[in-house]
Each structure stands twice: as structure tokens, then as C-alpha cells.
Design a protein around this motif. Structure first.
Motif, PDB file in Angstrom:
ATOM      1  N   PRO A 165      -7.880 -20.078  13.544  1.00  0.00           N
ATOM      2  CA  PRO A 165      -8.906 -19.309  12.834  1.00  0.00           C
ATOM      3  C   PRO A 165     -10.112 -19.062  13.733  1.00  0.00           C
ATOM      4  CG  PRO A 165      -8.123 -21.166  11.509  1.00  0.00           C
ATOM      5  CD  PRO A 165      -7.585 -21.364  12.885  1.00  0.00           C
ATOM      6  N   LYS A 166     -10.835 -18.018  13.456  1.00  0.00           N
ATOM      7  CA  LYS A 166     -11.959 -17.648  14.331  1.00  0.00           C
ATOM      8  C   LYS A 166     -13.028 -18.732  14.360  1.00  0.00           C
ATOM      9  CE  LYS A 166     -13.958 -14.698  10.685  1.00  0.00           C
ATOM     10  NZ  LYS A 166     -14.365 -13.296  10.372  1.00  0.00           N
ATOM     11  N   GLU A 167     -13.179 -19.497  13.267  1.00  0.00           N
ATOM     12  CA  GLU A 167     -14.202 -20.545  13.255  1.00  0.00           C
ATOM     13  C   GLU A 167     -13.834 -21.713  14.170  1.00  0.00           C
ATOM     14  OE1 GLU A 167     -11.777 -21.096   9.377  1.00  0.00           O
ATOM     15  OE2 GLU A 167     -12.621 -19.439  10.554  1.00  0.00           O
ATOM     16  N   ASP A 168     -12.565 -21.820  14.562  1.00  0.00           N
ATOM     17  CA  ASP A 168     -12.126 -22.901  15.445  1.00  0.00           C
ATOM     18  C   ASP A 168     -11.934 -22.451  16.883  1.00  0.00           C
ATOM     19  OD1 ASP A 168     -12.037 -24.634  13.283  1.00  0.00           O
ATOM     20  OD2 ASP A 168      -9.936 -24.199  12.846  1.00  0.00           O
ATOM     21  N   LEU A 169     -11.807 -21.150  17.099  1.00  0.00           N
ATOM     22  CA  LEU A 169     -11.410 -20.655  18.415  1.00  0.00           C
ATOM     23  C   LEU A 169     -12.429 -20.991  19.491  1.00  0.00           C
ATOM     24  CD1 LEU A 169      -9.262 -19.135  19.992  1.00  0.00           C
ATOM     25  CD2 LEU A 169     -10.447 -16.998  19.462  1.00  0.00           C
ATOM     26  N   GLN A 170     -13.730 -20.840  19.196  1.00  0.00           N
ATOM     27  CA  GLN A 170     -14.744 -21.117  20.206  1.00  0.00           C
ATOM     28  C   GLN A 170     -14.713 -22.576  20.640  1.00  0.00           C
ATOM     29  OE1 GLN A 170     -18.775 -20.133  19.142  1.00  0.00           O
ATOM     30  NE2 GLN A 170     -19.640 -20.986  21.018  1.00  0.00           N
ATOM     31  N   ARG A 171     -14.594 -23.476  19.665  1.00  0.00           N
ATOM     32  CA  ARG A 171     -14.568 -24.906  19.995  1.00  0.00           C
ATOM     33  C   ARG A 171     -13.358 -25.239  20.860  1.00  0.00           C
ATOM     34  NH1 ARG A 171     -11.582 -28.384  17.483  1.00  0.00           N
ATOM     35  NH2 ARG A 171     -11.370 -27.059  15.636  1.00  0.00           N
ATOM     36  N   ILE A 172     -12.198 -24.709  20.496  1.00  0.00           N
ATOM     37  CA  ILE A 172     -10.983 -24.984  21.257  1.00  0.00           C
ATOM     38  C   ILE A 172     -11.076 -24.380  22.657  1.00  0.00           C
ATOM     39  CG2 ILE A 172      -8.507 -24.490  21.371  1.00  0.00           C
ATOM     40  CD1 ILE A 172      -8.466 -24.700  18.307  1.00  0.00           C
ATOM     41  N   THR A 173     -11.638 -23.170  22.738  1.00  0.00           N
ATOM     42  CA  THR A 173     -11.792 -22.511  24.036  1.00  0.00           C
ATOM     43  C   THR A 173     -12.738 -23.291  24.934  1.00  0.00           C
ATOM     44  OG1 THR A 173     -11.383 -20.338  23.043  1.00  0.00           O
ATOM     45  CG2 THR A 173     -12.473 -20.379  25.190  1.00  0.00           C
TER      46      THR A 173
END
Length: 546
Positions: free
Chosen positions: A95-103
């Protein structure tokens, strides 16, 4: 161009004491391949067809005609997850809310003020500022409580981690004004901290186990990992390391290119590292280059049941090329390759696009049934039940998946890398009670409270003296027992594993006083797998592999 990833844990917060959670996280992680390379054009690839029309029409009907208001975004998320869950255990939706953290986690850094902190009672308590980071440079110290950031309150009963993160993080080189309470100071302190790139370390520890045996522990394979590894390896070589123990236990993976680079450090020119095959049978082969800096050194790879993907690529490449010794327990068994693809709304999908194979041609992907991820994730408990974690004779092998290395060593595919030297689980240290206490964070919080009473007690103790000479007193152990019983509202006693509790308290003290390296040095003094490697390194000329 998209960067390859070989990962078993995209969340990057490993905990080897919660196998099921690690299993799920490992399944979430991926090997991401290179750039999109579809034979067709993007217009044709994503052209309209009846299957897509059906899904689009259904969403529209729900959006416009359904009797109640429905969040169709959540329906789409559920639909995407449902589709991927029926493919394989490693294709995943982000999900977009998790993508930044994972990236950020896989990039290896983030922009912030550089502190480790606890939400402690009703405030933000600094455990330790990052060494050389902006907070340390500004004068922030361990034990400080951050009360305000740019005038906004950060203390209170209800913590909102997202709110706190947004206040402490920001754009690079921007400044944040912090109001800090420091024990012993009559007035609140004011600091202005300039945000900088803060590294997320991949190398937890690098030090000498013996006069000629170096040790490096890596927790994942991020963009910055190879640089960290090379720096650590160079420092160990300067200290006299001609042998190396590379600890990949509980390492769920990461970028494929990083795994290739590290394997290349140990393998001679033109040795095959791995190859991949897609649905059309197209192969891509990766070979070692002339850049290896440790081709002549002895190498030991430490693995366990939570070593996945990139970790398995390195172990498989070395084992199949008859290089070094693989020590530990059978690895996770992930041999599928994923590629990350944007979905246009800030979310992404990591889709399995091929399989990878070790140099002898074996796939180490363990069996799975499409749509049955639950049993796949519970493989640890199957291994525990069959006795595999304590007896190598209990490891199940498939004779139809038998392969032979150039020097005649028999290796198997079909479910992980089987080590050359088996080391069982340390059943005393792997005690359920201790694992529970670690999961709950009791060691960290207790140690913080102990230090917070009077940090001056430890200010004149060097890292070397602490590791080699400091002893945790009986009084501290008793206080820890009382602390746990109060928090858990129970009556736990530590008589049966007093030494392990003492060692973990000391290691946690070392981490908060010094660094992660000190923590690992203390833990490894009694780690049976590390001790096995030390013995092997002394007997290497006489070591005979089956």
C-alpha cells in the motif's frame, strides 16, 4: 531502471525469537529483478480486455449503485491482495502508506535528526544519539527527554508515532528546534538540529574473533550494504584477518545485486554465482569478476532457518563452488524472483517473475501450494516438530533433487541450503520465557531505567573493559525479575536460566552505552555456532567434507 532485490523481510526489523512473524516477513520480502523487459509495448501490455473490464465494471457498480457508501479503495486493496495470495507466497502488494517506509529501509538511510528513542512513560526518551549524527553534534545526550519540536508538544499520555516521526524527520538540511528536559538541569534546554541523512545500518557487528579470524554480521542486503561490508572487511584485514565468519543468520535478504557483489568477493574470476529462468525459459547468468578482495581467505557462512533469499544466494554460490564452509541449520528456502512495479497511485506490487538457481542448477525454493500461505509460513514449526532443528538426521531430502559440486560434494535442492557443518538450536538460550521477554522489550526498557538512575557510574568504563571485565551483579538480576513480574503481573523466576538473563542484560547495557557491535561481542562469547566456527578455523587444514 529498477534495482534487483533478494529479500525475505521487507520490514527489516528482524527478531529471531519470533519464528512465525519472521516467516511471514520473509515471505513478504522479495528478489526484485532488473528493469521491465516485456516483449510487447506498454500500450499493448496494458490494453483493455474483457477480464479487466469485468473488474472495472464491478468497482464502478459498487461505487455508484450500491445501497450504502463503500470505500472502494479498500475493496481494490483486498482484491489485489486476494489475487496475489493465490499466486505464490512471495508476490505481495505494498500500500502507498507503507511504500516510503519500505523503500527507505532498503535504500539504507532516511533524513532525520539521528536518535534512537523510546516512547517512555509520557515523553520521548533518547536512548542514544546516532554516533556522528546531527543530534549528537548539537549536544543531545542519552537520557534526554524531547518535549517540544518547533513548539509542538511531543509529550503526553497518548503517543502518535506518525506525528512524532513527522516532527523529527523532514527535508535534508532543514532545521528543527527541540526543547529538552535533562536530569540534573534546573531549566529546560534548547537545541537547534539540522536534519541530515541518517544511515540504517546493515552491518550489525565487525570485529576479530581470534588473531586471524574476523567476524561480520549483516541484518539485510540494502543499497548501502556492500559499502558497509567492504569497509568492515578492509578494517578486519588490517587487523590481521585471513579468515572470515560471515553471519547471515536471521538475514531475510535484500537487493540481488548486493548479494552478487559480496559473493564476488570470495569467488575467483568467471565462477558462476547464480542464474535465473523466467516463464519463457530465458536464462540470465551472473559470474564472478576480477574484483574479489577475499578470494584467498578462508570463509565460513553462518545460516539458520531464517536466512533467506540473498543470504541463500551467497551460501549456495559458495557451497556449489566448493568455497569455504557453510555452518548452521537448513536455510529458509526461497528461490523465487520478484520485480517491483508501480500501480500508479503510490502503491506497488512485487510480482514473481522468475526462479533463481545455484551454480550446480538446483532450485532451493521449498514447495508451496498456491493460495495456501498459512502452512507455508508455519514451516518453522514443522521443522521444530520433526526434530530437524536439533538433529541433522531429521532433515528431509529428496534424492531426485540431488546435485554434485565440482569436487564431488553432494548437495540438495528443493528447500533451502543444507549446511556442511550442522549446529543445533541452543535450547537453553532459545528458551520460550527468554524469547517472550525479548519480544516484549523488557530488557531494553529495564536497562534504560537502570542507566537513567545514574549514568555517571559507567562514564569512565571503556568499551573494551566493559565487554571483557564488567559483571552484572545479582542485585541487577533481582531488580530485573521484580521489574518483569510487575509489568507482566506474574511470578517468573530466573533460577533455571540465570546466566542467560545476566548475559542479555549485560549485552543490552553494552548496546545502550556503546553500540550494536558491543552487544554482538558479548552474545557471541557463548554462542554455540560462533564457537563452532572458531574451532573449525583452527582445524581447517584437516577438515573433510562429505
Amino acid at each position: 531502471m529498477q534495482t534487483p532485490i533478494l529479500m525475505g523481510n521487507s520490514m527489516a526489523t528482524k527478531n529471531k525469537y519470533i519464528p512465525l512473524i519472521i516467516g511471514v516477513a520473509i515471505a513478504a520480502g522479495v528478489i526484485i529483478g532488473g528493469e521491465l523487459n516485456f516483449a510487447d509495448t506498454s500500450d499493448n501490455l496494458f490494453s483493455t480486455n474483457s477480464k479487466k473490464n469485468k473488474l472495472n465494471r464491478l468497482i464502478d457498480y459498487i461505487d455508484y449503485e450500491y445501497v450504502e457508501e463503500v470505500n472502494t479503495d479498500s475493496i481494490v486493496d483486498v482484491t489485489v491482495n486476494g489475487i496475489l495470495n493465490n499466486l505464490d507466497p512471495h508476490s505481495m502488494y505494498i500500500p502507498k502508506e507503507d511504500l516510503q517506509r519500505i523503500t527507505e529501509n532498503m535504500k539504507g538511510d532516511f533524513v532525520g535528526i539521528g536518535i534512537n528513542f523510546y516512547p517512555y512513560r509520557d515523553s520521548i526518551a533518547v536512548v542514544k544519539p546516532t554516533e556522528g549524527g546531527p543530534s549528537e553534534s548539537a549536544g543531545i545526550m542519552s537520557g534526554d527527554r524531547i518535549l517540544l519540536a518547533d513548539g509542538d508538544t511531543l509529550y503526553g499520555v497518548d503517543f502518535d508515532n506518525d506525528f512524532i516521526g513527522n516532527k523529527l524527520r523532514g527535508d535534508k538540511n532543514t532545521k528543527v528546534k527541540l526543547t529538552v528536559f535533562r536530569k540534573g538541569e534546573e531549566e529546560l534546554l534548547e537545541f537547534e538540529v539540522k536534519r541530515k541523512s541518517i544511515p540504517i545500518k546493515s552491518v550489525d557487528a565487525a570485529y576479530m574473533l581470534t588473531d586471524d579470524l574476523g567476524y561480520i554480521k549483516m541484518n539485510r542486503f540494502a543499497e548501502s550494504t556492500f559499502k558497509e561490508f567492504k569497509l568492515a572487511l578492509g578494517e578486519l584485514k588490517e587487523l590481521g584477518a585471513t579468515k572470515l565468519a560471515l553471519d547471515l543468520r536471521d538475514n531475510p535478504g535484500g537487493f540481488l545485486g548486493v548479494a552478487e557483489q559480496i559473493a564476488d568477493e570470495f569467488l575467483e574470476d568467471d565462477k558462476l554465482i547464480l542464474f535465473t529462468k523466467d516463464k519463457k525459459g530465458k536464462e540470465e547468468r551472473i559470474y564472478a569478476t576480477q574484483h574479489g578482495d577475499f578470494e584467498e581467505g578462508e570463509i565460513y557462512i553462518l545460516i539458520n532457518e531464517n536466512s533467506a533469499s540473498a543470504s541463500e544466494v551467497i551460501a549456495g554460490a559458495l557451497q556449489d563452488n566448493d568455497k569455504g564452509i557453510i555452518v548452521g541449520r537448513r536455510s529458509y528456502g526461497k528461490g523465487l524472483v520478484q520485480r517491483e512495479m508501480a500501480l500508479g497511485d503510490g502503491s506497488a506490487v512485487r510480482l514473481t517473475v522468475s526462479r533463481y538457481y545455484t551454480p550446480t542448477g538446483r532450485s532451493i525454493q521449498r514447495p508451496y501450494t498456491n493460495g495456501d500461505s498459512e502452512n507455508y509460513y508455519k514451516d518453522y514449526y514443522k521443522r521444530l516438530r520433526t526434530g530437524e532443528l536439533i538433529d541433522e538426521k531429521s532433515i528431509e531430502v529428496d534424492d531426485s533433487l540431488k546435485f554434485t559440486t565440482p569436487k564431488g560434494k553432494v548437495v540438495y535442492g528443493g528447500g533451502g541450503i543444507i549446511p556442511d557443518v550442522f549446529v543445533p538450536v541452543d535450547r537453553l538460550f532459545d528458551n520460550e520465557t527468554i524469547n517472550y521477554l525479548r519480544r516484549r522489550g523488557h530488557f531494553g526498557y529495564f536497562v534504560f531505567e537502570e542507566l537513567d538512575k545514574d549514568r555517571s557510574i559507567y562514564q569512565d568504563i571503556s568499551k573494551y573493559d566493559f565487554i571483557n571485565n564488567f559483571e552484572v551483579s545479582d542485585d541487577i538480576v533481582v531488580r530485573f525479575q521484580e521489574y518483569v513480574n510487575k509489568k507482566e503481573r506474574t511470578n517468573i523466576t530466573f533460577v533455571a536460566y540465570n546466566d542467560e538473563i545476566r548475559r542479555l542484560i549485560k549485552a543490552t547495557l553494552a548496546r545502550q552505552l556503546f553500540d550494536d557491535n558491543a552487544f554482538e561481542e558479548i552474545i557471541n562469547k557463548e554462542d554455540i555456532m560462533v564457537q563452532e566456527v572458531i574451532l573449525l578455523s583452527k582445524e581447517y587444514p584437516n577438515f573433510k567434507q562429505n
